[in-house]
Design an enzyme around this catalytic site. Structure first.
Site, PDB file in Angstrom:
ATOM      1  N   ASP A   1       9.834   0.760   0.061  1.00 32.20           N
ATOM      2  CA  ASP A   1       8.452   0.278   0.255  1.00 32.20           C
ATOM      3  C   ASP A   1       8.258  -0.257   1.668  1.00 32.20           C
ATOM      4  O   ASP A   1       7.500  -1.192   1.903  1.00 32.20           O
ATOM      5  CB  ASP A   1       8.091  -0.797  -0.799  1.00 32.20           C
ATOM      6  CG  ASP A   1       6.581  -1.058  -0.895  1.00 32.20           C
ATOM      7  OD1 ASP A   1       5.814  -0.441  -0.148  1.00 32.20           O
ATOM      8  OD2 ASP A   1       6.199  -1.906  -1.722  1.00 32.20           O
TER       9      ASP A   1
ATOM     10  N   CYS B   1       2.143  -6.536 -17.782  1.00 27.24           N
ATOM     11  CA  CYS B   1       1.325  -7.661 -17.316  1.00 27.24           C
ATOM     12  C   CYS B   1       1.778  -8.292 -16.011  1.00 27.24           C
ATOM     13  O   CYS B   1       0.981  -8.938 -15.327  1.00 27.24           O
ATOM     14  CB  CYS B   1       1.284  -8.755 -18.387  1.00 27.24           C
ATOM     15  SG  CYS B   1       1.047  -8.129 -20.062  1.00 27.24           S
TER      16      CYS B   1
ATOM     17  N   THR C   1      -8.311  -1.208   0.549  1.00 24.76           N
ATOM     18  CA  THR C   1      -8.299  -2.648   0.816  1.00 24.76           C
ATOM     19  C   THR C   1      -8.459  -2.973   2.298  1.00 24.76           C
ATOM     20  O   THR C   1      -8.658  -4.127   2.660  1.00 24.76           O
ATOM     21  CB  THR C   1      -6.967  -3.261   0.332  1.00 24.76           C
ATOM     22  OG1 THR C   1      -5.893  -2.589   0.996  1.00 24.76           O
ATOM     23  CG2 THR C   1      -6.802  -3.127  -1.172  1.00 24.76           C
TER      24      THR C   1
ATOM     25  N   GLY D   1      -2.342   2.799  -2.735  1.00 27.85           N
ATOM     26  CA  GLY D   1      -2.019   3.312  -4.062  1.00 27.85           C
ATOM     27  C   GLY D   1      -0.631   3.903  -4.186  1.00 27.85           C
ATOM     28  O   GLY D   1      -0.265   4.428  -5.228  1.00 27.85           O
TER      29      GLY D   1
ATOM     30  N   GLU E   1       2.181   2.673  -4.665  1.00 28.19           N
ATOM     31  CA  GLU E   1       3.023   2.143  -5.745  1.00 28.19           C
ATOM     32  C   GLU E   1       2.714   2.841  -7.065  1.00 28.19           C
ATOM     33  O   GLU E   1       3.500   2.783  -8.015  1.00 28.19           O
ATOM     34  CB  GLU E   1       2.812   0.630  -5.904  1.00 28.19           C
ATOM     35  CG  GLU E   1       3.827  -0.195  -5.142  1.00 28.19           C
ATOM     36  CD  GLU E   1       3.645  -0.111  -3.641  1.00 28.19           C
ATOM     37  OE1 GLU E   1       4.408   0.659  -3.026  1.00 28.19           O
ATOM     38  OE2 GLU E   1       2.784  -0.789  -3.086  1.00 28.19           O
TER      39      GLU E   1
ATOM     40  N   MET F   1      -9.923  -7.529 -16.030  1.00 29.65           N
ATOM     41  CA  MET F   1      -8.845  -7.530 -17.022  1.00 29.65           C
ATOM     42  C   MET F   1      -8.957  -6.242 -17.831  1.00 29.65           C
ATOM     43  O   MET F   1      -9.955  -6.007 -18.505  1.00 29.65           O
ATOM     44  CB  MET F   1      -9.009  -8.752 -17.931  1.00 29.65           C
ATOM     45  CG  MET F   1      -8.108  -8.754 -19.156  1.00 29.65           C
ATOM     46  SD  MET F   1      -6.339  -8.816 -18.731  1.00 29.65           S
ATOM     47  CE  MET F   1      -5.630  -8.231 -20.284  1.00 29.65           C
TER      48      MET F   1
ATOM     49  N   ASN G   1       4.136  -8.682   6.564  1.00 31.47           N
ATOM     50  CA  ASN G   1       3.249  -7.829   5.787  1.00 31.47           C
ATOM     51  C   ASN G   1       1.933  -7.626   6.540  1.00 31.47           C
ATOM     52  O   ASN G   1       1.933  -7.508   7.756  1.00 31.47           O
ATOM     53  CB  ASN G   1       3.102  -8.394   4.365  1.00 31.47           C
ATOM     54  CG  ASN G   1       2.743  -7.326   3.343  1.00 31.47           C
ATOM     55  OD1 ASN G   1       1.745  -6.634   3.487  1.00 31.47           O
ATOM     56  ND2 ASN G   1       3.549  -7.182   2.314  1.00 31.47           N
TER      57      ASN G   1
ATOM     58  N   GLU H   1      -8.551 -11.995   1.966  1.00 32.69           N
ATOM     59  CA  GLU H   1      -7.814 -11.506   3.131  1.00 32.69           C
ATOM     60  C   GLU H   1      -8.753 -11.084   4.254  1.00 32.69           C
ATOM     61  O   GLU H   1      -8.315 -10.567   5.276  1.00 32.69           O
ATOM     62  CB  GLU H   1      -6.910 -10.343   2.714  1.00 32.69           C
ATOM     63  CG  GLU H   1      -5.886 -10.752   1.654  1.00 32.69           C
ATOM     64  CD  GLU H   1      -4.880  -9.667   1.305  1.00 32.69           C
ATOM     65  OE1 GLU H   1      -4.999  -8.539   1.814  1.00 32.69           O
ATOM     66  OE2 GLU H   1      -3.971  -9.968   0.506  1.00 32.69           O
TER      67      GLU H   1
HETATM   68  O1  PQQ Z   1       1.657   1.462  -0.803  1.00 34.96           O
HETATM   69  C1  PQQ Z   1       0.469   1.128  -0.895  1.00 34.96           C
HETATM   70  O2  PQQ Z   1      -0.447   1.950  -1.067  1.00 34.96           O
HETATM   71  C2  PQQ Z   1       0.158  -0.317  -0.778  1.00 34.96           C
HETATM   72  C3  PQQ Z   1      -1.145  -0.807  -0.765  1.00 34.96           C
HETATM   73  C4  PQQ Z   1      -1.364  -2.197  -0.605  1.00 34.96           C
HETATM   74  C5  PQQ Z   1      -2.798  -2.622  -0.573  1.00 34.96           C
HETATM   75  O3  PQQ Z   1      -3.659  -1.719  -0.477  1.00 34.96           O
HETATM   76  O4  PQQ Z   1      -3.147  -3.773  -0.643  1.00 34.96           O
HETATM   77  C6  PQQ Z   1      -0.221  -3.044  -0.447  1.00 34.96           C
HETATM   78  C7  PQQ Z   1       1.052  -2.431  -0.460  1.00 34.96           C
HETATM   79  N1  PQQ Z   1       1.218  -1.114  -0.630  1.00 34.96           N
HETATM   80  C8  PQQ Z   1       2.264  -3.169  -0.276  1.00 34.96           C
HETATM   81  O5  PQQ Z   1       3.355  -2.590  -0.303  1.00 34.96           O
HETATM   82  C9  PQQ Z   1       2.202  -4.567  -0.054  1.00 34.96           C
HETATM   83  O6  PQQ Z   1       3.235  -5.225   0.165  1.00 34.96           O
HETATM   84  C10 PQQ Z   1       0.921  -5.191  -0.066  1.00 34.96           C
HETATM   85  C11 PQQ Z   1       0.568  -6.540   0.077  1.00 34.96           C
HETATM   86  C12 PQQ Z   1      -0.786  -6.552  -0.015  1.00 34.96           C
HETATM   87  C13 PQQ Z   1      -1.693  -7.694   0.057  1.00 34.96           C
HETATM   88  O7  PQQ Z   1      -2.900  -7.429   0.179  1.00 34.96           O
HETATM   89  O8  PQQ Z   1      -1.224  -8.847   0.001  1.00 34.96           O
HETATM   90  N2  PQQ Z   1      -1.260  -5.290  -0.220  1.00 34.96           N
HETATM   91  C14 PQQ Z   1      -0.234  -4.442  -0.253  1.00 34.96           C
HETATM   92 CA    CA Z   2       3.412  -0.216  -0.760  1.00 31.13          CA
END
Ligand code: PQQ
Ligand code: CA
Length: 662
Positions: A292, A582, A148, A164, A166, A625, A380, A51
């Site tokens: 979300d 998983c 990220t 984080g 989620e 893993m 997104n 990305e």
């Molecule tokens: O709520 C969060 O802390 C969090 C972090 C991230 C992330 O750091 O990649 C994503 C999401 N949510 C998220 O909801 C999401 O749809 C998402 C897609 C991606 C990606 O890199 O494709 N990261 C994330």
């Molecule tokens: Ca999220």
């Protein structure tokens, strides 16, 4: 149009301090784009999702890859100048919701900044790649924080947030001194549990404004969320930092906050003083978020004339389906109109209080709710672009559906048959921020419906560039005014990242990182036909380039012994255990994940001893893993193998019968 750095390079995330993903370069235009060919490519050492958005400064292209590694490449030739590997422990991989991705570095004054997946902010010498300093950005290592996003540099400081939500975290941003790595300030986005004082610049505003909007007590332990995992913009003209904040944790507002309150500062745009971190204003887009619906999607700064008046605005298309034009001096919304189709949770945004007009039942308390956009949002992290020439925003858009399960009462556990979900669709649209009209779209049938293809770049020659996640991994050039596709080129790898452009020695280049992965897909399936994972690559085009890109590797067949017997009870147990442990990374049921090679094709499934060594004992820990010793019994681990083995045999049967794979 604000402060433009040298139009020749791509010195900052989004191309300039306005982060418009707009370039003034015009050498490549509609008349010659058909001659755009690979100039060079550079292969990374990972097959995980790419990305990263490149930065090009002083003839050097800096790119981050999965696992937060950084390369410095000669921007003209692709020759490697240096490489930095922060050695993120493989064990950190499963902490993230959405692959071990990284969206880029910041470069300033001879330094390169990267935030690693496990949350270290690292300053590197831009010439040599050697470490200058390292700061731990994680406030609480007991929570599953990951990072990220790309750091941003402003006024002698570098800033980052983290992800984080989620998993249960408490979001914040931290600014560090660029020279020393000393912490300058930290701003938390949710209040601390009662009785706790952070001793940070956010203390007072959290007590006075945010705490009264939180109820119940689950959030005391989950942190409430709000993780600002992507968009942060330094608004140079108004000397303010703009932060896009994340979703609630857990998702359900009913569980998280007893179904009451707006839960500040979730799902908001927040303006802070860059020097001190002091609060300036906020606008919450999804009060009491329950879906979300992050507001971390990229924010573009623009000057628009609205009703005859010049306004300094933020253009923003967060997950929730509405496109916001926000006055960035006052934080007041100017308009909020749907950019997505078939939004189910709200019928609109009222223009008095600028709050969503919610549909009854959308909060899925007593009954499941079939919602759109889904958890991945209608847009997104893949950056949209804005052209000041056309006045249009180019948004990677998706129509997508998700059943949120009831959180209380007799209907808990009820699900809507996935075959009854309306069809998902992904497309690139040209959207007029002044009228809310879609001007054109390029359909993306067969792209993964969770992301709508990659990030977008638009140039002053009125070309829009975007990559696709489809089987060919095509890069496209599109007429910015008409939507006509003028050029396509198979990379041939899935593309998620944003293309960028730069000029060296009189030649214009288009550069994009290729490699599929990221969030969403594992839970929701993919419309892509299966393919073998390829190493990520930096692929760079110029007019009449002469490089040849590697051919895609052949897809491996099912690896299981066709005669091995997998008893039905073990398969059923395995399916359950798989579903709980998983699917986030390996994909749902028979639909392949886009993050990891399809397990049904893995030789590990065919060998019970190797399987146990990997899944139970952690033989692949260094690859990310996890080890399930202590979490799953040896019998459960073997049951998953039985489930996967049966799936692998079913795949082989389907192939013999000529059944098309999803
Ligand atoms: O709520 C969060 O802390 C969090 C972090 C991230 C992330 O750091 O990649 C994503 C999401 N949510 C998220 O909801 C999401 O749809 C998402 C897609 C991606 C990606 O890199 O494709 N990261 C994330
Ligand atoms: Ca999220």
């Amino acid at each position: 149009q604000g402060v433009q750095p040298s139009a020749q390079e791509w010195a900052a995330h989004g191309g300039s301090s306005n982060e418009q993903y707009y370039s003034q370069l015009t050498q490549i235009d509609a008349s010659n784009v058909a001659d755009l060919k690979p100039a060079w490519f550079f292969e990374y050492d990972t097959v995980r999702g790419q990305e990263g958005e490149a930065i090009v400064a002083d003839g050097v292209l800096y790119i981050s890859t999965a696992w937060s590694k950084v390369y410095a490449l000669d921007a003209k030739t692709g020759a490697e100048l240096w490489k930095y590997d922060p050695k993120v422990p493989g064990e950190a991989g499963p902490k993230g919701c959405c692959d071990v991705v990284n969206r880029g570095v910041a470069v300033s004054d001879g330094r390169v900044f990267i935030t690693t997946f496990d949350g270290r902010m690292v300053a590197l010498d831009a010439k040599t790649g050697s470490e200058l300093w390292v700061a731990d950005t994680i406030a609480n290592h007991a929570m599953d924080y990951t990072s990220t996003g790309a750091p941003r540099v402003f006024k002698g400081k570098v800033i980052i947030g983290q992800g984080g939500a989620e998993k249960g975290v408490r979001g914040y941003v931290t600014a560090y001194d660029v020279a020393t790595g000393a912490k300058a300030w930290r701003f938390y986005l949710t209040p601390p549990p009662p009785g706790v004082v952070d001793g940070e610049v956010s203390d007072r505003v959290l007590e006075e404004m945010a705490r009264p909007t939180w109820f119940g007590d689950l959030w005391h332990t989950t942190g409430g969320g709000g993780a600002p995992w992507d968009s942060i913009v330094y608004d140079e003209e108004l000397d303010q930092l703009l932060i896009g904040t994340g979703n609630g944790s857990p998702h359900s507002h009913y569980l998280r906050s007893a179904g009451q309150g707006d839960n500040l500062f979730l799902a908001s745009v927040l303006a802070l003083d860059p020097d001190t971190g002091e609060y300036r204003w906020h606008y919450q887009q999804t009060p009491g978020d329950s879906w979300d619906y992050t507001s971390v999607q990229n924010m573009i700064l623009a000057d628009l004339e609205i009703d005859g008046r010049p306004r300094k605005v933020i253009l923003h298309a967060p997950k929730n389906g509405f496109f916001y034009v926000i006055d960035r001096e006052s934080g007041q919304p100017i308009s909020a109109r749907p950019y997505a189709e078939d939004i189910r949770w709200a019928t609109g945004i009222d223009t008095t209080f600028w709050r969503p007009i919610e549909v009854p039942g959308a909060r899925y308390v007593d009954r499941p709710f079939l919602n759109s956009p889904h958890v991945g949002g209608a847009h997104n992290w893949q950056p949209m672009a804005f052209s000041p020439r056309t006045g249009l925003a180019y948004i990677p858009t998706v129509r997508n559906y998700f059943t949120y399960s009831a959180t209380s009462g007799p209907h808990q556990g009820e699900v809507i048959d996935p075959s009854e979900l309306p069809k998902s669709d992904a497309y690139l649209q040209a959207f007029d921020p002044l009228t809310g009209q879609e001007r054109w779209r390029v359909d993306a049938n067969g792209w993964k419906p969770d992301t709508g293809g990659g990030g977008v770049l638009v140039t002053a020659s009125d070309l829009v560039f975007q990559g696709r996640g489809d089987i060919l991994g095509e890069m496209l050039a599109i007429d910015a005014r008409s939507g006509e596709v003028l050029w396509r080129y198979a990379t041939p790898n899935a593309v998620m990242a944003s293309p960028i452009t730069y000029m060296i020695d009189g030649e214009q280049y288009i550069a994009v990182s290729t490699g599929g992965g990221g969030g969403g897909n594992p839970l929701l399936g993919s419309t892509n036909p299966p393919r073998e994972k390829q190493p990520g690559r930096m692929v760079v085009f110029k007019l009449n380039g002469t490089a040849t890109l590697p051919a895609p590797p052949p897809l491996a067949g099912p690896a299981t012994d066709p005669d091995e017997v997998f008893p039905a009870d073990k398969v059923a147990l395995g399916a359950q255990v798989y579903g709980r442990n998983c699917i986030f990374c390996h994909g749902m049921n028979r639909q392949q994940s886009n993050i990891i090679t399809d397990l049904r094709r893995s030789p590990v499934v065919a060998n019970a001893q190797v399987w146990r060594a990997v899944v139970h004992d952690g033989a692949f820990l260094s690859r990310g893993m996890p080890k399930f010793d202590g979490k799953l019994s040896v019998e459960e681990v073997e049951a998953i193998r039985n489930y996967m083995g049966a799936e692998s045999q079913a795949l082989a049967r389907d192939q013999r019968a000529g059944v098309a794979e999803r």
